[in-house]
Write an enzyme that holds these catalytic residues in place. Structure first.
Site, mmCIF file in Angstrom:
data_model
loop_
_atom_site.group_PDB
_atom_site.id
_atom_site.type_symbol
_atom_site.label_atom_id
_atom_site.label_comp_id
_atom_site.label_asym_id
_atom_site.label_seq_id
_atom_site.Cartn_x
_atom_site.Cartn_y
_atom_site.Cartn_z
ATOM 1 C CG ASP A 149 -1.698 1.207 1.421
ATOM 2 O OD1 ASP A 149 -2.365 1.615 0.457
ATOM 3 O OD2 ASP A 149 -1.663 1.787 2.529
ATOM 4 C CG ASP A 203 -2.043 7.441 0.531
ATOM 5 O OD1 ASP A 203 -1.170 8.308 0.377
ATOM 6 O OD2 ASP A 203 -2.914 7.173 -0.319
#
Lengths: 176, 176
Positions: free
Chosen positions: B8, B10
């Site tokens: 991922d 953020d």
């Protein structure tokens, strides 16, 4: 539970070749013919020194914003969206300027979908769904136990290894 | 064959909260404290009338272009990229203005990756990999037989159901 269905954008939902050919005609004075496009990618059907121009079209902001949806694509996807867990999966990442255009195009022509269903990737091998409709058979190879439908495009007409759909009415017949 | 690993962006590769808090301080004169953020999403930690402002930050062109990578993220991802089939998977689609920024950010800070490895989606349930590192445990639920690592963030500190990594050195210890 609904089965998941990945639907490709370019040459499946949208007539990308028609738009490339419009830009090509504007640039060089003459569009490619059906015969010249037969069984070839657009970039391979043009003289080698023009292949870079085609790539430039594809990374021009706005290019992907004004594509024509294929006939019946909107109506059939609307119905598919009721019966399947639909994801719109486009290998868009080579052309970063296409990304926002693609989202806005989907929002405009397919307003019954929402952003949670969009997936813009580089290589589709990270995606796993129960069914997939795509004009590129290379996107089927990694799928596990999926039902695949090759959407007919000028570049894939000689392929025989996959079940084929020639238009959105045929998609409806198979999947609705 | 290499195992596939979804990472991922953020709050996993990038310190998004720090940047939101910078913009928040610029707008309202005071940043949120660690205590105010404890176990909460940023949008839930602010007074309700300010939640829309936070969403506005996230859809401002440029916001995601200048995030700080977390310490050691670059070095560890470089090594992971040699041992795994790495995909960068970000649920970015709610904020269409973030898409190009995210691609440019990856190109700048992680130049050893390439666009084929990027996947910007709405809902990660379309993605299937052997391993996943993410700060949102909801992104693990649909995975089949995957190894998951919850990257510690202010909003997930009370979660106990998933194996946790607190920083990129801990990722290296687990996966390299």
């Amino acid at each position: 539970m609904k089965r998941s269905l990945a639907i490709d954008m370019d040459e499946t939902m949208a007539d990308t070749t028609k738009e490339i050919n419009r830009w090509y005609e504007r640039e060089f004075g003459q569009a490619l013919t059906e015969e010249e496009l037969h069984a070839k990618d657009f970039g391979k059907a043009v003289p080698p020194e023009r292949a870079g121009v085609v790539k430039r079209f594809l990374n021009t902001p706005g290019f992907f914003r004004h594509l024509e949806p294929f006939p019946d694509a909107i109506d059939v996807v609307r119905e598919l969206n009721k019966r399947y867990e639909v994801f719109i999966v486009s290998a868009a990442m080579e052309f970063p300027n296409s990304l926002k255009d693609k989202v806005e195009w989907l929002d405009e022509f397919f307003p019954f979908l929402n952003w949670r269903q969009y997936c813009l990737c580089g290589d589709k091998s990270v995606v796993q769904t129960d069914l997939m409709i795509d004009d590129r058979s290379r996107n089927f190879i990694h799928l596990k136990d999926a039902r695949t439908y090759l959407y007919t495009a000028h570049h894939n007409v000689l392929e025989t290894a996959y079940e084929r759909v020639n238009n959105w009415q045929e998609v409806a017949t198979r999947l609705l």
